[in-house]
Design a protein around this motif. Structure first.
Motif, PDB file in Angstrom:
ATOM      1  N   GLN A  54       2.183   1.818  -3.437  1.00 37.94           N
ATOM      2  CA  GLN A  54       1.085   2.350  -4.251  1.00 37.94           C
ATOM      3  C   GLN A  54       0.961   3.864  -4.016  1.00 37.94           C
ATOM      4  N   ARG A  67       0.840  -1.203   0.000  1.00 37.40           N
ATOM      5  CA  ARG A  67       0.000   0.000   0.000  1.00 37.40           C
ATOM      6  C   ARG A  67       0.876   1.255   0.000  1.00 37.40           C
ATOM      7  N   CYS A 126      -3.879  -3.814  -3.015  1.00 37.87           N
ATOM      8  CA  CYS A 126      -2.846  -2.836  -2.647  1.00 37.87           C
ATOM      9  C   CYS A 126      -1.778  -2.702  -3.736  1.00 37.87           C
ATOM     10  N   GLY A 127      -2.048  -3.223  -4.904  1.00 37.26           N
ATOM     11  CA  GLY A 127      -1.161  -2.920  -6.029  1.00 37.26           C
ATOM     12  C   GLY A 127      -0.273  -4.036  -6.529  1.00 37.26           C
TER      13      GLY A 127
END
Length: 285
Positions: free
Chosen positions: A132, A129, A177-178
């Motif tokens: 990101q 996160r 979260c990417g």
């Protein structure tokens, strides 16, 4: 996007291999190993794997990049807090490192500095996160960056973890979260992989199957005792135990796993623990 990311995006089957940085200041031996990795699309550089102190992978990633290799920089949460992690990530971007693999990291009690204090300021989901957020131009403290980094971000997965449900929930969190790709722990049973890939089918995130070269039965037993998410089944341990050449049997099983990867996954990640010379045999058709 990195070459690895581009290949996965167009559906090309990729091959990655893992190298451990040297336990010293001279990178030449590891560079010679990298030079010999034919057919490998990208080289993972471990981050003090097993909590054993080695050269910083960020430095080696830059050296490999200068030699024309594509590195995957492993970043663990064990040794650095969020300030140091973000600083290293900005530095990695400045050095041209594009591929990341985000991991929590093994506890120091498993390594060669058992008295070291673990940090774990973040876990792998929180670090994803944070990355990101960095890529949106904001650091984890909420301040705006002068320029944002750009990465192709991967995460780990354990298709054979038990119980499976919490592991699957964590995978979904990582995607949200990417996480743009997964590199997995080793899988030793065909049906486990098929079930896992069935779960991920709706998420359309590339999966690179981890394949471990088990050199003999003692290595298999060690993995069972010390590596979370890996469980070498008894029938494979028996194969290695009765084999006249356990190393050849380990190569044979690794080839079977590569065949599974070509059936179900978007790539294969080879972990040969110093026997990179056997990668051509593992990949042989």
């Amino acid at each position: 996007m990195s070459r690895l990311g581009t290949k996965l995006q167009v559906g090309e089957f990729v091959i990655t291999a893992e190298l451990a940085p040297p336990k010293g200041a001279d990178p030449e031996a590891i560079l010679r190993k990298a030079e010999a990795l034919e057919r490998v699309d990208a080289v993972n550089l471990t981050d003090n794997q097993g909590a054993r102190m080695r050269m910083a992978p960020l430095a080696l990633a830059r050296i490999l990049l200068e030699r024309g290799h594509e590195p995957v920089l492993q970043v663990t949460c064990r040794d650095r807090n969020r300030i140091a992690l973000q600083a290293d990530l900005l530095g990695a971007a400045a050095l041209g490192i594009e591929n990341l693999l985000v991991l929590s990291g093994d506890h120091p009690r498993f390594g060669d500095h058992p008295g070291a204090r673990p940090v774990f300021d973040l876990d792998s989901v929180q670090l994803l996160r944070g990355i990101q957020q960095l890529q949106s131009g904001i650091d984890m403290g909420g301040s705006r960056l002068q320029s944002a980094p750009h990465f192709f971000v991967g995460a780990s997965a354990a298709p054979a973890a038990q119980p499976m449900e919490p592991a699957l929930l964590k995978i979904v969190k990582k995607i949200s979260c990417g996480a743009q790709f997964f590199q997995t722990q080793a899988v030793f049973e065909h049906n486990q992989l098929e079930k896992f890939m069935g779960f991920l089918a709706n998420y359309r995130v590339p999966v690179i199957l981890g394949v471990v070269l088990i050199k003999n039965v003692k290595v298999g037993e060690f993995l069972n005792r010390h590596i979370p998410g890996i469980q070498v089944p008894p029938d494979l341990l028996k194969r290695l135990e009765v084999a006249s050449d356990p190393l050849a049997e380990g190569v044979s099983f690794a080839r079977e796993a590569v065949f599974w990867a070509r059936q179900f996954c978007q790539g294969v990640h080879l972990m040969t623990f110093g026997r990179e010379d056997l990668i051509p045999a593992i990949l042989a058709d």
